[in-house]
Write a protein that holds these residues in place. Structure first.
Motif, PDB file in Angstrom:
ATOM      1  N   ILE A   1     -30.877 -85.833 -40.073  1.00 57.30           N
ATOM      2  CA  ILE A   1     -30.720 -86.637 -41.285  1.00 57.30           C
ATOM      3  C   ILE A   1     -30.962 -88.111 -40.982  1.00 57.30           C
ATOM      4  O   ILE A   1     -31.581 -88.833 -41.775  1.00 57.30           O
ATOM      5  N   LYS A   2     -30.489 -88.576 -39.847  1.00 57.19           N
ATOM      6  CA  LYS A   2     -30.709 -89.971 -39.445  1.00 57.19           C
ATOM      7  C   LYS A   2     -32.207 -90.241 -39.249  1.00 57.19           C
ATOM      8  O   LYS A   2     -32.719 -91.280 -39.675  1.00 57.19           O
ATOM      9  N   LEU A   3     -32.912 -89.289 -38.635  1.00 53.92           N
ATOM     10  CA  LEU A   3     -34.355 -89.434 -38.454  1.00 53.92           C
ATOM     11  C   LEU A   3     -35.062 -89.453 -39.813  1.00 53.92           C
ATOM     12  O   LEU A   3     -35.983 -90.253 -40.028  1.00 53.92           O
ATOM     13  N   ALA A   4     -34.618 -88.608 -40.736  1.00 54.51           N
ATOM     14  CA  ALA A   4     -35.196 -88.611 -42.086  1.00 54.51           C
ATOM     15  C   ALA A   4     -34.963 -89.962 -42.757  1.00 54.51           C
ATOM     16  O   ALA A   4     -35.837 -90.475 -43.459  1.00 54.51           O
ATOM     17  N   SER A   5     -33.799 -90.544 -42.536  1.00 55.18           N
ATOM     18  CA  SER A   5     -33.498 -91.859 -43.094  1.00 55.18           C
ATOM     19  C   SER A   5     -34.468 -92.907 -42.570  1.00 55.18           C
ATOM     20  O   SER A   5     -34.988 -93.726 -43.335  1.00 55.18           O
ATOM     21  N   LYS A   6     -34.726 -92.875 -41.285  1.00 53.93           N
ATOM     22  CA  LYS A   6     -35.653 -93.844 -40.685  1.00 53.93           C
ATOM     23  C   LYS A   6     -37.078 -93.639 -41.199  1.00 53.93           C
ATOM     24  O   LYS A   6     -37.793 -94.601 -41.475  1.00 53.93           O
TER      25      LYS A   6
ATOM     26  N   SER B   1     -33.125 -93.886 -48.281  1.00 53.02           N
ATOM     27  CA  SER B   1     -32.933 -94.088 -46.855  1.00 53.02           C
ATOM     28  C   SER B   1     -31.482 -94.444 -46.541  1.00 53.02           C
ATOM     29  O   SER B   1     -30.893 -93.912 -45.590  1.00 53.02           O
ATOM     30  N   VAL B   2     -30.904 -95.327 -47.336  1.00 52.93           N
ATOM     31  CA  VAL B   2     -29.503 -95.715 -47.122  1.00 52.93           C
ATOM     32  C   VAL B   2     -28.576 -94.527 -47.369  1.00 52.93           C
ATOM     33  O   VAL B   2     -27.640 -94.284 -46.595  1.00 52.93           O
ATOM     34  N   VAL B   3     -28.848 -93.756 -48.424  1.00 51.17           N
ATOM     35  CA  VAL B   3     -28.017 -92.576 -48.715  1.00 51.17           C
ATOM     36  C   VAL B   3     -28.096 -91.572 -47.562  1.00 51.17           C
ATOM     37  O   VAL B   3     -27.075 -91.010 -47.146  1.00 51.17           O
ATOM     38  N   ALA B   4     -29.292 -91.363 -47.020  1.00 50.24           N
ATOM     39  CA  ALA B   4     -29.432 -90.434 -45.890  1.00 50.24           C
ATOM     40  C   ALA B   4     -28.706 -90.958 -44.654  1.00 50.24           C
ATOM     41  O   ALA B   4     -28.091 -90.177 -43.918  1.00 50.24           O
ATOM     42  N   ALA B   5     -28.740 -92.263 -44.416  1.00 51.32           N
ATOM     43  CA  ALA B   5     -28.027 -92.833 -43.271  1.00 51.32           C
ATOM     44  C   ALA B   5     -26.522 -92.648 -43.429  1.00 51.32           C
ATOM     45  O   ALA B   5     -25.827 -92.298 -42.463  1.00 51.32           O
ATOM     46  N   VAL B   6     -26.015 -92.866 -44.628  1.00 48.54           N
ATOM     47  CA  VAL B   6     -24.583 -92.662 -44.883  1.00 48.54           C
ATOM     48  C   VAL B   6     -24.228 -91.190 -44.714  1.00 48.54           C
ATOM     49  O   VAL B   6     -23.204 -90.858 -44.109  1.00 48.54           O
ATOM     50  N   LEU B   7     -25.066 -90.299 -45.228  1.00 45.95           N
ATOM     51  CA  LEU B   7     -24.815 -88.866 -45.074  1.00 45.95           C
ATOM     52  C   LEU B   7     -24.804 -88.466 -43.607  1.00 45.95           C
ATOM     53  O   LEU B   7     -23.957 -87.670 -43.174  1.00 45.95           O
ATOM     54  N   SER B   8     -25.713 -89.033 -42.828  1.00 40.77           N
ATOM     55  CA  SER B   8     -25.744 -88.754 -41.399  1.00 40.77           C
ATOM     56  C   SER B   8     -24.428 -89.182 -40.737  1.00 40.77           C
ATOM     57  O   SER B   8     -23.865 -88.451 -39.921  1.00 40.77           O
ATOM     58  N   HIS B   9     -23.954 -90.345 -41.103  1.00 40.10           N
ATOM     59  CA  HIS B   9     -22.687 -90.840 -40.554  1.00 40.10           C
ATOM     60  C   HIS B   9     -21.534 -89.901 -40.926  1.00 40.10           C
ATOM     61  O   HIS B   9     -20.689 -89.575 -40.087  1.00 40.10           O
ATOM     62  N   LEU B  10     -21.521 -89.462 -42.166  1.00 45.02           N
ATOM     63  CA  LEU B  10     -20.454 -88.559 -42.608  1.00 45.02           C
ATOM     64  C   LEU B  10     -20.527 -87.197 -41.922  1.00 45.02           C
ATOM     65  O   LEU B  10     -19.490 -86.602 -41.606  1.00 45.02           O
ATOM     66  N   VAL B  11     -21.730 -86.727 -41.667  1.00 47.28           N
ATOM     67  CA  VAL B  11     -21.875 -85.448 -40.954  1.00 47.28           C
ATOM     68  C   VAL B  11     -21.366 -85.574 -39.523  1.00 47.28           C
ATOM     69  O   VAL B  11     -20.718 -84.666 -38.994  1.00 47.28           O
ATOM     70  N   VAL B  12     -21.627 -86.714 -38.879  1.00 50.93           N
ATOM     71  CA  VAL B  12     -21.102 -86.943 -37.526  1.00 50.93           C
ATOM     72  C   VAL B  12     -19.578 -86.935 -37.552  1.00 50.93           C
ATOM     73  O   VAL B  12     -18.928 -86.304 -36.704  1.00 50.93           O
ATOM     74  N   LYS B  13     -18.992 -87.622 -38.526  1.00 53.04           N
ATOM     75  CA  LYS B  13     -17.524 -87.646 -38.639  1.00 53.04           C
ATOM     76  C   LYS B  13     -16.982 -86.240 -38.883  1.00 53.04           C
ATOM     77  O   LYS B  13     -15.971 -85.845 -38.280  1.00 53.04           O
ATOM     78  N   ALA B  14     -17.644 -85.483 -39.752  1.00 50.65           N
ATOM     79  CA  ALA B  14     -17.191 -84.116 -40.025  1.00 50.65           C
ATOM     80  C   ALA B  14     -17.343 -83.229 -38.788  1.00 50.65           C
ATOM     81  O   ALA B  14     -16.485 -82.376 -38.517  1.00 50.65           O
ATOM     82  N   ALA B  15     -18.407 -83.434 -38.018  1.00 53.70           N
ATOM     83  CA  ALA B  15     -18.593 -82.658 -36.791  1.00 53.70           C
ATOM     84  C   ALA B  15     -17.493 -82.969 -35.786  1.00 53.70           C
ATOM     85  O   ALA B  15     -16.964 -82.067 -35.120  1.00 53.70           O
ATOM     86  N   ASP B  16     -17.114 -84.247 -35.698  1.00 58.05           N
ATOM     87  CA  ASP B  16     -16.018 -84.630 -34.804  1.00 58.05           C
ATOM     88  C   ASP B  16     -14.705 -83.988 -35.242  1.00 58.05           C
ATOM     89  O   ASP B  16     -13.949 -83.466 -34.413  1.00 58.05           O
ATOM     90  N   LEU B  17     -14.441 -84.034 -36.535  1.00 56.66           N
ATOM     91  CA  LEU B  17     -13.212 -83.408 -37.048  1.00 56.66           C
ATOM     92  C   LEU B  17     -13.210 -81.908 -36.817  1.00 56.66           C
ATOM     93  O   LEU B  17     -12.184 -81.327 -36.450  1.00 56.66           O
ATOM     94  N   GLN B  18     -14.360 -81.267 -37.015  1.00 53.91           N
ATOM     95  CA  GLN B  18     -14.452 -79.824 -36.800  1.00 53.91           C
ATOM     96  C   GLN B  18     -14.242 -79.487 -35.326  1.00 53.91           C
ATOM     97  O   GLN B  18     -13.562 -78.519 -34.995  1.00 53.91           O
ATOM     98  N   GLU B  19     -14.791 -80.296 -34.451  1.00 57.53           N
ATOM     99  CA  GLU B  19     -14.611 -80.066 -33.006  1.00 57.53           C
ATOM    100  C   GLU B  19     -13.139 -80.235 -32.608  1.00 57.53           C
ATOM    101  O   GLU B  19     -12.614 -79.431 -31.846  1.00 57.53           O
TER     102      GLU B  19
END
Length: 159
Positions: free
Chosen positions: A89-94, A135-153
């Motif tokens: 998602i971050k790459l898509a944002s870029k 692009s900004v929405v995708a960057a924010v979504l990428s950040h949220l997915v990272v946070k969710a992955a950390d919480l899931q781990e």
């Protein structure tokens, strides 16, 4: 909705968007160009630069669809919230941001060599703005997915 079903629907949407993009780039844009040339032969010199602009601008869109396909596959494997998906998602944002900047710069360059109209540039500013917003929405979504992955781990480690 189960993960496999969600994956299937996401992939159907991605295929539909890809087909629509092919129709727009392969049929609609050339047809509109020919109609415009028939109505005003003075703009015949603008046809090829604009056609090339749109085709080159479509390539990043297909790269983003490919990344979306990989995200959908991960969702089907029950890895919705993963660092890998966040990276896609971050790459898509870029890519979105680069495509928006490319579109803007090329339009300014075409205007400088008198192959573009100032009114067209004003209209295309909205397209560039939409690309930057996505692009900004995708960057924010990428950040949220990272946070969710950390919480899931963390949750997986405590159970």
């Amino acid at each position: 909705m189960r993960q496999k079903e969600l994956e299937k629907w996401l992939k159907i949407v991605i295929i539909a968007v890809a087909i629509c993009g092919l129709v727009v780039c392969g049929v609609a844009i050339p047809w509109i160009g020919h109609v415009l040339i028939a109505s005003d032969p003075q703009i015949a010199g603008m046809y090829i630069p604009w056609l090339v602009l749109f085709i080159i601008s479509a390539v990043p869109c297909y790269l983003i669809l490919y990344l979306g396909w990989k995200v959908a596959s991960n969702i089907g494997k029950d890895r919705s919230f993963s660092v890998e998906n966040a990276r896609y998602i971050k790459l898509a944002s870029k890519i979105l941001l680069v495509d928006a900047v490319y579109f803007f710069v090329i339009n300014i360059c075409l205007w400088k060599v008198y192959v573009n109209h100032p009114g067209v540039i004003l209209a295309l500013v909205f397209i560039v703005f939409a690309g930057v917003v996505l692009s900004v929405v995708a960057a924010v979504l990428s950040h949220l997915v990272v946070k969710a992955a950390d919480l899931q781990e963390q949750s997986d480690l405590t159970i």
